[in-house]
Every structure is written in structure tokens, then in C-alpha cells.
Design a protein around this motif. Sequence first.
Motif, PDB file in Angstrom:
ATOM      1  N   SER A 104      27.927  37.909  28.970  1.00 21.29           N
ATOM      2  CA  SER A 104      28.423  38.142  27.603  1.00 21.29           C
ATOM      3  C   SER A 104      28.175  39.557  27.112  1.00 21.29           C
ATOM      4  CB  SER A 104      27.766  37.157  26.627  1.00 21.29           C
ATOM      5  OG  SER A 104      26.358  37.336  26.602  1.00 21.29           O
ATOM      6  N   LEU A 123      31.784  49.594  29.991  1.00 23.57           N
ATOM      7  CA  LEU A 123      32.822  48.564  29.966  1.00 23.57           C
ATOM      8  C   LEU A 123      34.178  49.245  29.937  1.00 23.57           C
ATOM      9  CD1 LEU A 123      31.222  46.146  27.328  1.00 23.57           C
ATOM     10  CD2 LEU A 123      31.159  45.948  29.826  1.00 23.57           C
ATOM     11  N   HIS A 126      37.724  48.157  28.415  1.00 25.44           N
ATOM     12  CA  HIS A 126      37.480  47.502  27.129  1.00 25.44           C
ATOM     13  C   HIS A 126      37.597  48.503  25.970  1.00 25.44           C
ATOM     14  CE1 HIS A 126      35.647  45.113  30.236  1.00 25.44           C
ATOM     15  NE2 HIS A 126      35.493  44.104  29.414  1.00 25.44           N
ATOM     16  N   ARG A 145      35.149  32.562  23.856  1.00 28.23           N
ATOM     17  CA  ARG A 145      33.954  33.300  24.281  1.00 28.23           C
ATOM     18  C   ARG A 145      32.985  33.513  23.120  1.00 28.23           C
ATOM     19  NH1 ARG A 145      31.072  32.905  26.640  1.00 28.23           N
ATOM     20  NH2 ARG A 145      30.152  34.768  27.486  1.00 28.23           N
ATOM     21  N   GLU A 252      39.273  39.730  28.339  1.00 22.80           N
ATOM     22  CA  GLU A 252      37.813  39.617  28.453  1.00 22.80           C
ATOM     23  C   GLU A 252      37.129  40.060  27.172  1.00 22.80           C
ATOM     24  OE1 GLU A 252      34.262  40.336  31.635  1.00 22.80           O
ATOM     25  OE2 GLU A 252      35.246  42.043  30.727  1.00 22.80           O
ATOM     26  N   ARG A 254      33.293  40.989  25.427  1.00 26.91           N
ATOM     27  CA  ARG A 254      31.859  41.254  25.616  1.00 26.91           C
ATOM     28  C   ARG A 254      31.271  41.673  24.274  1.00 26.91           C
ATOM     29  NH1 ARG A 254      31.738  42.546  31.366  1.00 26.91           N
ATOM     30  NH2 ARG A 254      29.521  43.065  31.275  1.00 26.91           N
TER      31      ARG A 254
END
Length: 428
Positions: A104, A123, A126, A145, A252, A254
Motif C-alpha cells: 500500500s 513510484l 504514479h 484499495r 494502481e 499507493r
Amino acid sequence: MTDRAETAGTAYEPLTTETLAARLGSVGAITDKLGGDTDHWDVAEVGDGNLNLVFIVRSDRGAVIVKQALPYVRLVGDAWPLPLKRAFFEYHALIRQAARDPGSVPEVYHFDEEQALIVMEFLSPHVILRHKLMAGERIEGLARRMGEFCARTLFRGSDLGMDTAERKADAALFLGNVELCDITENLVFSDPYFDAEMNHHTPGLDPLVASLRADSDLKIAAQELKAAFASNAETMLHGDLHTGSIMVTERETRVIDPEFATYGPMGFDIGMLMANFFMAYYAMPGHIAEEAARREYQEWILGVIGEIWEVFAAEFSRLWRSERRGILYQASLFEDQGDHLGAEQALARRLAHIWRDTLGFAGIEIIRRTLSLAHIAENDRIEDEALRASCEGRGLVLARALAVGRGEFAGMDSVLSLARAIEKRDWA
Ligand code: SR1
Ligand code: MG
């Protein structure tokens, strides 16, 4: 990961793009990723947050992020000193979040307490979620998520998941994050309700601001929620879980930046997160001109809010049934006696409590991001002041209803219906 302190032993000094390679070129955890040829490291400072330096360091072998605390609030300057030890809390929060919800958060490669710096995973590709929201882009799996992240970190950092020694050690550690808690206690819970020095708001909101500051029910609600934040050390919070603390690709999600981590009530993180989606929802007239496209995207945002809560409740319930091995609601009192109904009733009551807190904190977060020091880009980037005031005004109306009426919403449908109804009128 290592917390070896190869860079320690020298007094704290802020890094610069010119000094970084020489100063960090002997840190094994970094050269493992970038190689040791520091002449060919490319260093860029990219920090756009309120507090810290953030560097991307690239070589032909890879890239890392170097985040270093400054001894003051970057947003304000050295007139507002802030201790370096926030990097210590961020590091400890990151490693706990990684253990409690693997994948995460960015992986930590190196921590240097004296230099207040964390070297972590870069990342890529991202970007900060706020930018995607302003561009009207959808993120697959975002709500799932974030619902899972909240449930796993909040459950596993609490008395429901931890034994007493571990839980008390962690609570003691994170309750040391005094100065960042102090920022939250002032900026979030008190400053918006009086003429505090660093407050600012869009001029068209003056009448609404005056009425909120004269609203005893709202001020009492804000102080009740502040009491919960300050005194209810229920779990390890991220502490600043807004859409600028989330990085995403199309698929995705995070979570970053837990430097405000502390022990507090579970609803704080979820409420802050929902608030930032509600503000983005109301800001959309400033970002998507075409009406049909805007309405569709706004409905997607409301769907995200609804799904975050749905996933949170489902995952929290799963953990309640399978991992409740801490000091609270022991199985010996319920399941071991065959009292499964009692365990389910207790779960429903915990969730109802978190739900009420969540709505309250959501309201309080919207108000502070509109009237206090640190606003959000979704609103700030609306150049037309009248339009900005009408977007922010809608948020304030919803916020007041959530904070004061937090005990009266039966479920998410009624919250989302109210949000839609408020969106149809101009309140500024
Ligand atoms: C002085 S710090 C202002 C805000 O920035 C951080 O991101 C937190 O949200 C804090 O309240
Ligand atoms: Mg932050």
C-alpha cells in the motif's frame, strides 16, 4: 530495507540538488538502486507539499525518492519552526503500514534520523491523485484499495489486533508526534471558527463564514470531534489522508506521507479522505466545462465515496471475524461461548460508532480546507472567484450538515443524496 545510518554522525543539514550526490553517494541502500557512479546521478527537487524537501534521484540503473524534513514549515517559511523528528514518525508509520497492508505504501530503503531523511521507492508513472481528479480521470480500483487500506491499517494498529504491550509501546511512540498533532488540533478543529492569523477564504464566502462562526452547534461539534482526536487513542492513524497523500496510475493506488501519524479515532482517516472527495465533487464546475461529462464524473466521485465505506466496512468485518486477537472483545467472551450473535452485535456497534465519527471528521475537514491555512488545489486553481466561491460554498453547506448531524445519517445513500441536493443550488 535498512535503517543503517551511513549518513549519520554529521549535524543536520538540508540537502540541495548540488550536494545530494556527494552526501548520499556512500549509502549502500541507495547505491544498491542507483549504482555508485554519483557523477551521473540526476537530482531534481520536486517537493510541492507544505512541509518538506523531496528529491527524485535518477541514474541509468534506477531512481529513488529522497524526502528530507526542513526545520520549519515550507509553506510559511522559517517564521514557523517545526521539529525534524516528523521524519522519524513518517518512517515508523510507513514500515507499519507496509506490514499491515502490504503493497500500500512506497518501500523504504534507508532512514537517517539525524538528517531527518527517508530514501524510498520512486513510484512511477504514479501521479498525485488530486491531479487526476482535476483532469477528470478515473482510477480503476481506487475505492477498493482505499477502503482496504483504511480497514487494515486502522484495525491492525488498534486494541482489536494488537496485544497490550505492543499496542501501548506504539501508542506511546506516536503520541510523541506532538507538534504535528498541534498543527491538526489548531488548523483543523479551531482556526476556522474564529479570525485566526493564517486563515484565508474566498471573499464571496464572507456571509457564509460569518454564519458558520456564529453557529454554536457547529462549534460544539468541532470541539467534540477535537476531543475525540486528542483523547481517543484508538489506532495508528495516517493522520493526513487526503487526495494529495495518494499516488495513482490508471490502475494502481499507493498511499504516501504519513508524517502526521498519531494514535487517534478510526473515523479520522476515513472522514478526511471522504471530505477530499466531496470537495473535488463540488469543484468540478471549475475543471470540466461540458455538463454531461461533468455530471458523469461527479457521479463517479460519489461512487468512490460510497464504495470506500462499503469496502471498509466489509474488510473491517472480515478482520473482526478472523483476526480479533487483541485485548478488546476477546473471543473468550463471545465466539468461544457460542455467542456469535453477540460478536456480530458488537461489530455493528463499532461500525456505527466509526460511521458517525467519519461523517463528523469529513465535515470538519471540508471546513478547514476552505477557511483555514491549507486549502486544496481543486478549489485554488479555479481562477473565477465567483465560481470558486459557489463550489466552496456547497462544500461548506454539506460540511455543516455532516458535522452537526453526524448521528442522524442512516447510511451512505442519505449522505450522497444530500450531497447531490446541495450541488443543485448556489450557496455562496
Ligand atoms: C502547516 S501544515 C498545513 C497542512 O499541510 C499538511 O498537509 C496538513 O494537512 C496540514 O494540516
Ligand atoms: Mg503531507
